[in-house]
Write an enzyme that holds these catalytic residues in place. Structure first.
Site, PDB file in Angstrom:
ATOM      1  N   SER A 144      82.703  41.738  73.333  1.00 54.45           N
ATOM      2  CA  SER A 144      83.216  41.865  72.286  1.00 54.45           C
ATOM      3  C   SER A 144      83.897  40.855  71.488  1.00 54.45           C
ATOM      4  CB  SER A 144      84.576  42.858  72.558  1.00 54.45           C
ATOM      5  OG  SER A 144      85.494  42.613  73.375  1.00 54.45           O
ATOM      6  N   LYS A 187      93.857  47.353  71.395  1.00 55.57           N
ATOM      7  CA  LYS A 187      93.680  45.927  70.645  1.00 55.57           C
ATOM      8  C   LYS A 187      94.380  45.871  69.448  1.00 55.57           C
ATOM      9  CE  LYS A 187      88.839  45.002  72.463  1.00 55.57           C
ATOM     10  NZ  LYS A 187      87.496  44.964  72.183  1.00 55.57           N
TER      11      LYS A 187
END
Length: 275
Positions: A144, A187
């Protein structure tokens, strides 16, 4: 547990105040907050108030939740024309196999992107580069950080800082496509904790964003992207304008500034209609 601790500390402080003849009102501020709630449970991961050239804030997901993940890139050695065969990328930071592969993909995408935007810039062929992910004692893996790595390399190549308060996450493919990631909620919370205001997520995670509570999404400008060209336009707005490649209009923005702009445009339109 935090509520119980706060209540206990406040009651203890109030009992001390009762022993005094004069009962002043209780004033809680940033300076004395620690007296009531104790030491902070979480510390900040923020390393920079404004990331310098070659550094970009990414977002990661681990067993403890979300965290920021800085990608740092620098020139290890400037090469002469006869040494250009030594050009390449070296990585450190205890990266796992998947993350090492992402760094090589990011290096290729960054070279192609720079060639498309500035064909005369031979930075990558004339430089030996070093990319590092801080907290080297902590193992890191996963795909990611792909778009963050590309952006850090391009920041270094163009000598341009990315926009302030920007954080991003997304897997990158060799052709520049941005793929979905996991841990959107964690996140996002990590980004809020580090005062990031502008977020970049893969287009495939838009449905995950819409499922987040309003208090988690409030005040953030989020952009959903499908290709790295969209990331480039957001991270380097001045460079994108110079290339006549503005940001695509399909980004979802929820910050107050954009709402104010929309309101002003609507007001202008009403005046025009009345005239």
């Amino acid at each position: 547990r935090t509520t119980r601790t706060t209540t206990r500390r406040t009651r203890k402080w109030s009992m001390k105040k009762k022993k005094r003849k004069k009962r002043d009102p209780v004033m809680v501020s940033a300076k004395n907050l620690r007296d009531y709630v104790g030491k902070p449970l979480f510390t900040s991961d923020k390393l920079y108030d404004h990331t310098p050239v070659g550094v970009v804030m990414g977002l990661a997901f681990n067993q403890l939740g979300g965290a920021t993940l800085y990608i740092e890139a620098t020139v290890a050695d400037a090469l002469s024309s006869s040494e250009q065969g030594r050009a390449g990328l070296h990585t450190t930071g205890q990266l796992g196999d998947v993350m090492k592969e992402s760094s090589q993909i990011a290096y290729t995408v960054a070279k192609r992107t720079l060639r498309a935007h500035d064909p005369s810039n031979e930075f990558f062929s004339a430089s030996s580069l070093h990319m590092h992910v801080p907290e080297g004692a902590t193992p890191k893996d996963g795909p990611s950080a792909g778009i963050t790595m590309v952006t850090a390399l391009l920041s270094l190549a163009t000598h341009q800082q990315v926009r302030r308060d920007l954080a991003m996450t997304g897997e990158i493919t060799l052709t520049g496509r941005v793929l979905p990631i996991g841990g959107v909620k964690e996140k996002t919370i990590a980004a809020r904790r580090e005062m990031a205001k502008v977020l970049i997520f893969p287009k495939g995670n838009e449905k995950d964003w819409e499922e987040l509570p309003e208090q988690v999404r409030a005040g953030l400008a989020v952009h959903f992207v499908e290709t790295y060209e969209e990331v480039y336009a957001i991270a380097f707005p001045e460079e994108a304008q110079a290339d006549n490649k503005p940001e695509k209009p399909n980004n979802r923005v929820v910050d107050d500034q954009v709402e104010d702009i929309d309101a002003a445009q609507e007001k202008t339109a009403r005046k025009s209609t009345a005239a």
